[in-house]
Design a protein around this motif. Structure first.
Motif, mmCIF file in Angstrom:
data_model
loop_
_atom_site.group_PDB
_atom_site.id
_atom_site.type_symbol
_atom_site.label_atom_id
_atom_site.label_comp_id
_atom_site.label_asym_id
_atom_site.label_seq_id
_atom_site.Cartn_x
_atom_site.Cartn_y
_atom_site.Cartn_z
ATOM 1 N N TRP A 439 0.817 -1.201 0.000
ATOM 2 C CA TRP A 439 0.000 0.000 0.000
ATOM 3 C C TRP A 439 0.861 1.266 0.000
ATOM 4 O O TRP A 439 0.660 2.163 -0.834
ATOM 5 C CB TRP A 439 -0.931 0.018 1.214
ATOM 6 C CG TRP A 439 -1.578 1.372 1.399
ATOM 7 C CD1 TRP A 439 -1.282 2.302 2.331
ATOM 8 C CD2 TRP A 439 -2.608 1.934 0.571
ATOM 9 N NE1 TRP A 439 -2.057 3.419 2.154
ATOM 10 C CE2 TRP A 439 -2.878 3.220 1.079
ATOM 11 C CE3 TRP A 439 -3.316 1.479 -0.536
ATOM 12 C CZ2 TRP A 439 -3.841 4.062 0.514
ATOM 13 C CZ3 TRP A 439 -4.262 2.311 -1.104
ATOM 14 C CH2 TRP A 439 -4.527 3.583 -0.587
ATOM 15 N N LEU A 587 -3.018 -7.079 -2.257
ATOM 16 C CA LEU A 587 -2.786 -6.319 -1.030
ATOM 17 C C LEU A 587 -3.238 -7.081 0.209
ATOM 18 O O LEU A 587 -2.883 -6.715 1.328
ATOM 19 C CB LEU A 587 -3.516 -4.970 -1.099
ATOM 20 C CG LEU A 587 -2.926 -3.935 -2.055
ATOM 21 C CD1 LEU A 587 -3.886 -2.765 -2.230
ATOM 22 C CD2 LEU A 587 -1.581 -3.446 -1.546
ATOM 23 N N GLN A 590 -4.403 -5.425 3.334
ATOM 24 C CA GLN A 590 -3.446 -4.692 4.169
ATOM 25 C C GLN A 590 -3.323 -3.262 3.653
ATOM 26 O O GLN A 590 -2.335 -2.875 3.030
ATOM 27 C CB GLN A 590 -2.086 -5.400 4.149
ATOM 28 C CG GLN A 590 -2.105 -6.769 4.786
ATOM 29 C CD GLN A 590 -2.443 -6.697 6.285
ATOM 30 O OE1 GLN A 590 -1.755 -6.048 7.057
ATOM 31 N NE2 GLN A 590 -3.506 -7.371 6.676
ATOM 32 N N TYR A 591 -4.336 -2.475 3.904
ATOM 33 C CA TYR A 591 -4.344 -1.071 3.515
ATOM 34 C C TYR A 591 -5.371 -0.349 4.380
ATOM 35 O O TYR A 591 -6.340 -0.952 4.853
ATOM 36 C CB TYR A 591 -4.695 -0.910 2.035
ATOM 37 C CG TYR A 591 -5.999 -1.567 1.631
ATOM 38 C CD1 TYR A 591 -7.215 -0.891 1.765
ATOM 39 C CD2 TYR A 591 -6.013 -2.864 1.129
ATOM 40 C CE1 TYR A 591 -8.414 -1.496 1.408
ATOM 41 C CE2 TYR A 591 -7.209 -3.477 0.774
ATOM 42 C CZ TYR A 591 -8.401 -2.791 0.914
ATOM 43 O OH TYR A 591 -9.591 -3.393 0.564
ATOM 44 N N ALA A 596 -7.689 4.570 1.264
ATOM 45 C CA ALA A 596 -8.003 3.992 -0.046
ATOM 46 C C ALA A 596 -9.235 4.664 -0.639
ATOM 47 O O ALA A 596 -9.291 4.951 -1.840
ATOM 48 C CB ALA A 596 -8.230 2.484 0.081
ATOM 49 N N SER A 631 -0.386 7.840 5.070
ATOM 50 C CA SER A 631 -0.031 6.435 4.853
ATOM 51 C C SER A 631 1.268 6.079 5.564
ATOM 52 O O SER A 631 1.425 4.956 6.064
ATOM 53 C CB SER A 631 0.104 6.151 3.350
ATOM 54 O OG SER A 631 -1.146 6.260 2.697
#
Length: 650
Positions: A439, A587, A590-591, A596, A631
């Motif tokens: 990510w 992913l 895992q974000y 997102a 992030s």
């Protein structure tokens, strides 16, 4: 009627294939053609269109040995046995067509370039594809292709009204129905005959480089419409005193505006902050104008070679003053040095296509073999110094080819990183050894691209538009730093009162799925063209999917664009679930879902059909900066805990 707009070759509408046949099976008809350096005698043009050269000379009052001035608009007749219902094999046919043949002059020509450059819109790439067996991706020099030229015969009603012929007139910048009617001595209420022949209304839009049928009661004479140099694009402003619907005479004189002008008018709506930024930047550029020099574009838009249809014979020469300046201080390599560096361009050093890996004094570099005019790319990259734009270090000219030496991007393109891993996805698992972007890496790549675009649009003089931004044209170095590459089609927006941040082109080239609608339909080039393409790249980073998805349906295969998919994902109910399904399975969830969602919203605004609904590159970069910063502070364990709490809450 035939289509009144240009559409990409992949979109096959029956309206792009020709004019529908009426009760008249064949007839004598006429077309117009603007002379070019390659076709500037009545014989050469007659051969191109498969018509009688003596008849062409008679209609246009040419002598047998005369050379036609560039861009002279000429009338050409088509034999009565040839303009007929011969397009029965095409879907939705038959259509009126006049058949001719064209032998491809060099490898690199496409159905698009033949239709729009050679035949100037008298045929379409859809017609060529439907009536030739050659695969559109494998055309080579020497192939002879069937060319169905558009023509038409009068309907019964037109015959009853006294019309004997139909002429296919090629619309150009600044044209309107009244002007075209006057050229052919059609006046007064008879202007309606043109509208009716093309199924148009007085308020309809007409587009350059498409034919307009003109009903005639007698054969046409030569049109004295010299347009060299080409007329400027139409002003985006509307008439000061538009006609009202109450006055019948005024109503008959309404302009039918070229679509590009209408779209350009929308550019007048800009944000106050953007105006202020531009004002202060403009003032500083004026002060520095004496110290900054840019290579002028040596080609007008309709002459400039393009990758889809450029002529190798017009490849640039090192003796050109413009190219001498463009090369400037770049390292000049001998061809033998490139051979040694690339292992004689061996297969083992081939990266992709015409790009090879080379070693120069122990350092890796990429060597790209190019044909045609490359001074634009050289002049742009020579003056750019940005960590997120590929660096050009040297060049070589050998036997008509240009060899450009770039910095080496170890990890290849973003497209390769995203889509090669997608080929091995199985039930949310990925095979060992496959590099998968996480990510933070994906956000960082988007942030780098946004930085590069903001630099191109707002920080150099003059500003530049990339014009072909795709995930394939963004490279990654060993640290996964994004490098925007391939400036072959880039354009500069000259800093002048007349520039207005807008350009128009007839050469619509690019990557399907990444081109903005105003560019496809009207040839409109603005910085928002890059913003749209960047939105598509962000969607690829989020989903791991390609810009165009090919899906099988009951009626056959259909293309699904990411730019359209995201509208459905973020619309209606259950957005959280739909976004989760949209995200790349690699992913493994895992974000941070909220970030997102923010990035998906940003991408959606970038791919808006309305050009004014898209943010500027500066606004995109500012938003990405916030997403990137958040992030970096994100802890994957926080998302795991949040997911667990949501599941328990249910």
């Amino acid at each position: 009627m035939a289509g009144t707009t240009q559409t990409p070759c992949e979109q096959n509408y029956t309206t792009t294939l020709g004019y529908n046949c009426s009760t008249t099976p064949s007839c004598l008809s006429y077309v117009t053609f603007r002379s070019t350096p390659d076709y500037n005698t009545h014989v050469s043009i007659a051969n191109l269109l498969n018509t009688n050269s003596s008849e062409v000379a008679r209609l246009n009052n040419f002598s047998e040995d005369s050379t036609i001035s560039p861009d002279t608009l000429n009338n050409f007749s088509e034999d009565s046995t040839n303009c007929s219902c011969s397009g029965a094999r095409a879907p939705g046919g038959p259509f009126y067509q006049h058949q001719t043949n064209y032998s491809l002059k060099f490898t690199g020509e496409t159905y698009f370039s033949v239709a729009n450059n050679t035949y100037q819109g008298l045929t379409t790439c859809q017609s060529l594809i439907s009536q030739n067996t050659y695969d559109s991706q494998n055309l080579v020099a020497g192939m002879e292709v069937n060319v169905p030229v558009r023509c038409a015969c009068p309907s019964k009603k037109q015959v009853d009204d006294g019309y004997k012929y139909l002429l296919a007139y090629l619309i150009t910048w600044g044209n309107n129905v009244n002007q075209i009617a006057r050229s052919f001595r059609v006046s007064g209420a008879n202007n309606m005959s043109i509208l009716e022949a093309n199924e148009l209304e007085a308020k309809s839009i007409i587009f350059p480089f498409t034919p307009l049928l003109v009903p005639l009661k007698k054969e046409p004479n030569r049109l004295e419409l010299l347009v060299s140099p080409p007329p400027p694009p139409p002003s985006p402003t509307l008439p000061i005193n538009p006609p009202t619907g109450d006055d019948e005479d005024d109503s008959s004189k309404k302009w039918v505006y070229i679509g590009v002008g209408i779209g350009a008018g929308l550019l007048l709506l800009v944000s106050l902050s953007g105006c202020l930024v531009w004002f202060f930047r403009r003032q500083s550029r004026k002060e520095a104008s004496q110290a900054t020099s840019v290579v002028p574009n040596q080609y007008s838009d309709h002459q400039k070679p393009v990758e889809a249809g450029g002529n190798p014979s017009s490849s640039w020469s090192i003796s050109s003053e413009g190219v001498k300046y463009a090369i400037g201080s770049l390292a000049h390599y001998k061809f033998e040095e490139l051979q040694q560096a690339t292992g004689f361009f061996g297969e083992a050093n081939n990266i992709k296509g015409s790009v090879y890996r080379g070693v120069f004094n122990g350092d890796l570099a990429a060597v790209k073999i190019m044909r045609g005019d490359v001074s634009t790319e050289i002049s742009i990259l020579k003056q750019i110094n940005h960590s997120n734009i590929i660096r050009l270090s040297g060049y070589c000219v050998h036997q008509g080819n240009t060899y450009l030496v770039y910095e080496y991007a170890d990890k290849g393109s973003v497209s390769d990183m995203l889509h090669e891993s997608s080929l091995v996805k199985m039930d949310d698992t990925v095979s060992a050894g496959v590099n998968v972007l996480g990510w933070i890496q994906r956000v960082q790549i988007a942030y780098h691209i946004g930085d590069a675009l903001n630099y191109l649009h707002n920080c150099i003089n003059p500003p530049h538009i990339h014009k072909n931004l795709t995930s394939s044209n963004v490279l990654l170095d060993s640290n996964l730093r994004a490098k925007v590459a391939n400036f072959r089609f880039a354009r500069s927006l000259m800093d002048s009162e007349e520039g207005g941040g807008m350009q128009l082109t007839r050469h619509v080239v690019g990557t399907y799925g990444c081109m903005a609608p105003e560019y496809i339909e009207n040839g409109l080039i603005t910085p928002k063209l890059d913003v749209f393409a960047f939105g598509v790249v962000m969607l690829e980073l989020l989903s791991g999917k390609e810009a165009v998805q090919h899906k099988s349906t009951e009626t056959g295969k259909e293309d699904e664009l990411l730019s359209a998919t995201i509208v459905e994902v973020l619309g209606g109910e259950n957005v959280r679930e739909k976004l989760g399904e949209f995200m790349d399975p690699c992913l493994k969830k895992q974000y941070p879902l909220d970030l997102a969602y923010s990035m998906a919203q940003l991408a959606r605004s970038c791919v808006a059909d309305d050009i004014n609904s898209r943010p500027s590159s500066a606004e995109v970069f500012m938003t990405l900066s916030k997403i990137h910063s958040s992030s970096l502070d994100w802890d994957p364990s926080d998302e795991l805990e949040y997911s667990r709490s949501m599941s328990h809450g249910r």
